[in-house]
Design a protein around this motif. Structure first.
Motif, short mmCIF file in Angstrom:
data_model
loop_
_atom_site.label_atom_id
_atom_site.label_comp_id
_atom_site.label_asym_id
_atom_site.label_seq_id
_atom_site.Cartn_x
_atom_site.Cartn_y
_atom_site.Cartn_z
N ASP A 97 43.82 50.05 38.40
CA ASP A 97 42.69 49.15 38.54
C ASP A 97 43.18 47.72 38.35
N HIS A 128 40.93 57.08 40.40
CA HIS A 128 40.23 55.79 40.40
C HIS A 128 41.21 54.75 40.95
N ARG A 130 41.01 50.77 42.17
CA ARG A 130 40.24 49.56 42.44
C ARG A 130 41.20 48.41 42.71
#
Ligand SMILES: [Zn+2]
Length: 254
Positions: A97, A128, A130
Protein backbone atom coordinates in the motif's frame (compact mmCIF):
# COMPACT_ATOMS: atom_id res chain seq x y z
CA UNK A 1 -30.71 -15.24 -4.19
CA UNK A 2 -27.76 -16.53 -2.14
CA UNK A 3 -25.03 -13.96 -1.60
CA UNK A 4 -21.46 -14.63 -0.50
CA UNK A 5 -19.77 -11.42 0.65
CA UNK A 6 -16.16 -12.45 0.13
CA UNK A 7 -14.53 -9.62 2.12
CA UNK A 8 -15.95 -7.98 5.28
CA UNK A 9 -14.44 -6.41 8.39
CA UNK A 10 -16.90 -6.95 11.25
CA UNK A 11 -13.85 -7.06 13.52
CA UNK A 12 -13.36 -3.32 12.86
CA UNK A 13 -13.82 -0.81 15.70
CA UNK A 14 -16.68 0.79 13.73
CA UNK A 15 -18.70 -2.29 14.78
CA UNK A 16 -17.52 -2.33 18.39
CA UNK A 17 -20.89 -1.40 19.91
CA UNK A 18 -23.20 -3.50 17.76
CA UNK A 19 -21.05 -6.14 16.04
CA UNK A 20 -23.12 -9.15 17.08
CA UNK A 21 -26.43 -7.40 16.55
CA UNK A 22 -25.44 -6.54 12.98
CA UNK A 23 -24.18 -10.07 12.32
CA UNK A 24 -27.43 -11.51 13.74
CA UNK A 25 -29.35 -9.23 11.40
CA UNK A 26 -27.70 -10.82 8.36
CA UNK A 27 -29.84 -13.90 8.96
CA UNK A 28 -32.80 -11.83 7.70
CA UNK A 29 -31.06 -10.93 4.43
CA UNK A 30 -29.91 -12.70 1.25
CA UNK A 31 -26.35 -12.85 2.62
CA UNK A 32 -25.76 -16.56 3.23
CA UNK A 33 -21.97 -16.51 3.69
CA UNK A 34 -19.29 -14.00 4.66
CA UNK A 35 -15.53 -14.11 4.73
CA UNK A 36 -14.31 -11.92 7.58
CA UNK A 37 -10.93 -10.61 6.56
CA UNK A 38 -8.20 -9.61 9.00
CA UNK A 39 -5.79 -6.65 9.14
CA UNK A 40 -3.52 -6.94 12.16
CA UNK A 41 -2.66 -8.98 15.27
CA UNK A 42 -4.86 -6.79 17.49
CA UNK A 43 -8.01 -8.26 15.90
CA UNK A 44 -7.00 -11.92 15.56
CA UNK A 45 -9.17 -12.87 18.55
CA UNK A 46 -12.21 -11.01 17.27
CA UNK A 47 -12.01 -12.72 13.88
CA UNK A 48 -11.78 -16.12 15.59
CA UNK A 49 -14.76 -15.24 17.77
CA UNK A 50 -16.88 -14.29 14.74
CA UNK A 51 -16.17 -17.54 12.88
CA UNK A 52 -16.91 -19.55 16.03
CA UNK A 53 -20.21 -17.79 16.73
CA UNK A 54 -21.73 -17.75 13.22
CA UNK A 55 -22.26 -20.79 11.04
CA UNK A 56 -22.28 -18.56 7.93
CA UNK A 57 -18.97 -16.87 8.76
CA UNK A 58 -15.55 -17.92 7.48
CA UNK A 59 -12.36 -16.01 8.14
CA UNK A 60 -8.84 -15.16 7.14
CA UNK A 61 -5.88 -14.28 9.32
CA UNK A 62 -3.04 -12.03 8.21
CA UNK A 63 -1.32 -8.65 8.26
CA UNK A 64 -2.44 -5.71 6.09
CA UNK A 65 0.46 -3.60 4.73
CA UNK A 66 -0.84 -0.56 6.59
CA UNK A 67 -0.26 -2.30 9.95
CA UNK A 68 3.18 -3.77 9.31
CA UNK A 69 5.00 -1.35 11.68
CA UNK A 70 3.01 -2.69 14.67
CA UNK A 71 3.62 -6.34 13.84
CA UNK A 72 5.33 -8.39 16.58
CA UNK A 73 8.24 -10.72 15.78
CA UNK A 74 6.21 -13.87 16.42
CA UNK A 75 3.33 -12.93 14.09
CA UNK A 76 3.99 -15.74 11.60
CA UNK A 77 3.84 -18.38 14.35
CA UNK A 78 0.54 -16.92 15.50
CA UNK A 79 -0.90 -17.01 11.98
CA UNK A 80 0.37 -20.57 11.51
CA UNK A 81 -1.46 -21.65 14.68
CA UNK A 82 -4.77 -19.88 13.99
CA UNK A 83 -5.14 -21.05 10.37
CA UNK A 84 -5.45 -24.62 11.66
CA UNK A 85 -9.06 -23.72 12.52
CA UNK A 86 -11.33 -25.33 9.89
CA UNK A 87 -13.20 -22.08 9.23
CA UNK A 88 -10.06 -20.00 8.66
CA UNK A 89 -9.79 -20.56 4.92
CA UNK A 90 -7.28 -17.94 3.72
CA UNK A 91 -4.25 -15.89 4.74
CA UNK A 92 -4.60 -12.12 4.50
CA UNK A 93 -5.16 -9.53 3.79
CA UNK A 94 -1.60 -8.87 2.71
CA UNK A 95 0.16 -6.85 0.04
CA UNK A 96 1.54 -3.41 -0.66
CA UNK A 97 0.00 0.00 0.00
CA UNK A 98 1.88 3.06 -1.26
CA UNK A 99 -0.97 5.44 -0.41
CA UNK A 100 0.11 5.60 3.24
CA UNK A 101 3.68 6.06 4.38
CA UNK A 102 4.58 2.67 5.90
CA UNK A 103 8.20 1.84 4.96
CA UNK A 104 8.16 -0.04 1.66
CA UNK A 105 10.92 -2.50 2.61
CA UNK A 106 9.00 -3.54 5.73
CA UNK A 107 5.75 -3.94 3.76
CA UNK A 108 7.56 -6.09 1.21
CA UNK A 109 9.20 -8.33 3.81
CA UNK A 110 5.92 -9.04 5.60
CA UNK A 111 4.12 -9.57 2.28
CA UNK A 112 6.75 -12.08 1.15
CA UNK A 113 6.80 -13.92 4.49
CA UNK A 114 3.03 -14.41 4.36
CA UNK A 115 3.17 -15.57 0.72
CA UNK A 116 5.79 -18.14 1.71
CA UNK A 117 3.62 -19.38 4.58
CA UNK A 118 0.60 -19.65 2.27
CA UNK A 119 2.66 -21.68 -0.21
CA UNK A 120 3.89 -23.96 2.54
CA UNK A 121 0.36 -24.51 3.89
CA UNK A 122 -1.22 -24.57 0.42
CA UNK A 123 -3.76 -21.88 1.35
CA UNK A 124 -5.27 -19.08 -0.74
CA UNK A 125 -4.26 -15.45 -0.10
CA UNK A 126 -6.24 -12.21 -0.09
CA UNK A 127 -4.25 -9.42 -1.75
CA UNK A 128 -4.47 -5.72 -0.92
CA UNK A 129 -2.80 -3.52 -3.56
CA UNK A 130 -3.16 0.23 -3.36
CA UNK A 131 -1.11 2.38 -5.72
CA UNK A 132 1.44 -0.47 -5.93
CA UNK A 133 0.18 -2.45 -8.93
CA UNK A 134 3.46 -3.20 -10.74
CA UNK A 135 5.41 -4.13 -7.58
CA UNK A 136 2.53 -6.29 -6.34
CA UNK A 137 2.10 -8.28 -9.55
CA UNK A 138 5.87 -8.87 -9.85
CA UNK A 139 5.93 -10.43 -6.38
CA UNK A 140 2.80 -12.48 -7.14
CA UNK A 141 4.44 -13.76 -10.32
CA UNK A 142 7.37 -14.91 -8.22
CA UNK A 143 5.31 -16.87 -5.67
CA UNK A 144 2.35 -17.84 -7.89
CA UNK A 145 -0.15 -18.09 -5.01
CA UNK A 146 -3.78 -19.03 -5.36
CA UNK A 147 -6.16 -16.35 -4.19
CA UNK A 148 -7.92 -13.06 -4.76
CA UNK A 149 -7.07 -9.50 -5.73
CA UNK A 150 -9.42 -7.63 -3.44
CA UNK A 151 -10.83 -4.23 -4.44
CA UNK A 152 -8.29 -4.01 -7.24
CA UNK A 153 -8.24 -0.63 -9.00
CA UNK A 154 -5.25 -0.85 -11.35
CA UNK A 155 -4.88 -1.30 -15.09
CA UNK A 156 -6.52 -4.20 -16.95
CA UNK A 157 -3.21 -5.56 -18.29
CA UNK A 158 -1.93 -6.17 -14.75
CA UNK A 159 -5.24 -7.81 -13.83
CA UNK A 160 -4.82 -10.14 -16.81
CA UNK A 161 -1.38 -11.13 -15.50
CA UNK A 162 -3.12 -12.11 -12.23
CA UNK A 163 -5.68 -14.14 -14.20
CA UNK A 164 -2.77 -15.89 -15.93
CA UNK A 165 -1.65 -16.99 -12.45
CA UNK A 166 -5.14 -18.40 -11.83
CA UNK A 167 -6.18 -15.63 -9.45
CA UNK A 168 -9.63 -14.11 -8.83
CA UNK A 169 -10.84 -10.51 -8.41
CA UNK A 170 -13.51 -9.19 -6.04
CA UNK A 171 -15.63 -6.15 -6.89
CA UNK A 172 -17.49 -3.90 -4.48
CA UNK A 173 -19.48 -0.67 -4.38
CA UNK A 174 -16.51 1.29 -5.77
CA UNK A 175 -18.38 0.55 -9.01
CA UNK A 176 -20.97 3.18 -7.98
CA UNK A 177 -18.60 6.19 -7.65
CA UNK A 178 -18.95 8.29 -10.82
CA UNK A 179 -15.66 10.14 -10.29
CA UNK A 180 -13.44 7.06 -10.24
CA UNK A 181 -15.36 3.96 -11.25
CA UNK A 182 -13.91 3.87 -14.80
CA UNK A 183 -10.98 1.68 -13.68
CA UNK A 184 -13.07 -0.91 -11.78
CA UNK A 185 -15.65 -1.01 -14.61
CA UNK A 186 -12.91 -1.61 -17.20
CA UNK A 187 -11.66 -4.50 -15.04
CA UNK A 188 -15.17 -5.86 -14.58
CA UNK A 189 -15.79 -5.97 -18.34
CA UNK A 190 -12.63 -8.08 -18.82
CA UNK A 191 -13.26 -10.52 -15.96
CA UNK A 192 -14.24 -14.08 -16.89
CA UNK A 193 -17.32 -15.35 -15.04
CA UNK A 194 -15.29 -18.05 -13.32
CA UNK A 195 -12.93 -15.50 -11.71
CA UNK A 196 -15.39 -12.96 -10.28
CA UNK A 197 -16.19 -12.45 -6.60
CA UNK A 198 -18.31 -9.84 -4.84
CA UNK A 199 -17.63 -8.05 -1.57
CA UNK A 200 -18.47 -4.96 0.46
CA UNK A 201 -15.19 -4.46 2.38
CA UNK A 202 -17.65 -3.29 5.03
CA UNK A 203 -17.66 -0.99 6.93
CA UNK A 204 -15.28 0.88 4.59
CA UNK A 205 -16.83 0.98 1.11
CA UNK A 206 -20.45 2.21 1.14
CA UNK A 207 -22.42 2.77 -2.07
CA UNK A 208 -21.96 6.31 -3.47
CA UNK A 209 -25.36 7.56 -2.30
CA UNK A 210 -24.36 6.78 1.32
CA UNK A 211 -20.71 7.70 0.95
CA UNK A 212 -20.27 8.99 4.51
CA UNK A 213 -21.89 6.00 6.26
CA UNK A 214 -20.43 2.70 7.21
CA UNK A 215 -21.75 -0.13 5.05
CA UNK A 216 -22.73 -3.71 5.90
CA UNK A 217 -22.58 -7.07 4.17
CA UNK A 218 -26.12 -6.80 2.77
CA UNK A 219 -24.87 -3.91 0.62
CA UNK A 220 -23.33 -6.62 -1.53
CA UNK A 221 -26.78 -6.92 -3.15
CA UNK A 222 -26.13 -3.54 -4.76
CA UNK A 223 -22.82 -4.79 -6.16
CA UNK A 224 -24.71 -7.68 -7.77
CA UNK A 225 -27.25 -5.26 -9.23
CA UNK A 226 -24.59 -3.02 -10.81
CA UNK A 227 -22.61 -5.95 -12.22
CA UNK A 228 -25.80 -7.44 -13.71
CA UNK A 229 -26.67 -4.12 -15.36
CA UNK A 230 -23.18 -3.51 -16.74
CA UNK A 231 -22.75 -7.05 -18.07
CA UNK A 232 -26.35 -7.51 -19.27
CA UNK A 233 -27.15 -10.63 -17.26
CA UNK A 234 -29.55 -11.42 -14.41
CA UNK A 235 -28.74 -10.69 -10.79
CA UNK A 236 -29.31 -14.38 -9.98
CA UNK A 237 -26.62 -15.33 -12.51
CA UNK A 238 -24.07 -12.93 -10.97
CA UNK A 239 -24.86 -14.03 -7.41
CA UNK A 240 -24.60 -17.71 -8.34
CA UNK A 241 -21.27 -17.33 -10.18
CA UNK A 242 -19.81 -15.28 -7.30
CA UNK A 243 -21.00 -17.89 -4.79
CA UNK A 244 -19.51 -20.81 -6.74
CA UNK A 245 -16.23 -18.94 -7.24
CA UNK A 246 -15.93 -18.00 -3.56
CA UNK A 247 -16.56 -21.62 -2.53
CA UNK A 248 -13.90 -22.77 -5.01
CA UNK A 249 -11.17 -20.26 -4.14
CA UNK A 250 -11.70 -20.57 -0.36
CA UNK A 251 -12.02 -24.36 -0.75
CA UNK A 252 -15.22 -24.47 1.29
CA UNK A 253 -17.16 -27.73 1.09
CA UNK A 254 -20.58 -27.84 2.69
ZN1 LIG B 1 -10.05 -5.54 3.76
Amino acid sequence: MKLFDSHVHYEDAMFKDDRYERLDHLRNTDVKFILNCCSDVEVFDTVMDIVDKYDFAYGSIGIHPHWTAETPDDYLDRIRELVKHPKIVAIGEMGLDYFWDEPKDLQERIFREQLELAKELDMPVIIHDRDAHEDTIKILEEYKPKGILHRYSGPVDILKRAFDLGMYISFNNDLTYPMWNAGPIACLMETPWDRLLIETDCPYAPPYERENDRCEAYDVANVVKIIAELRGVSEEFVAQKALENAMRVYEIEL
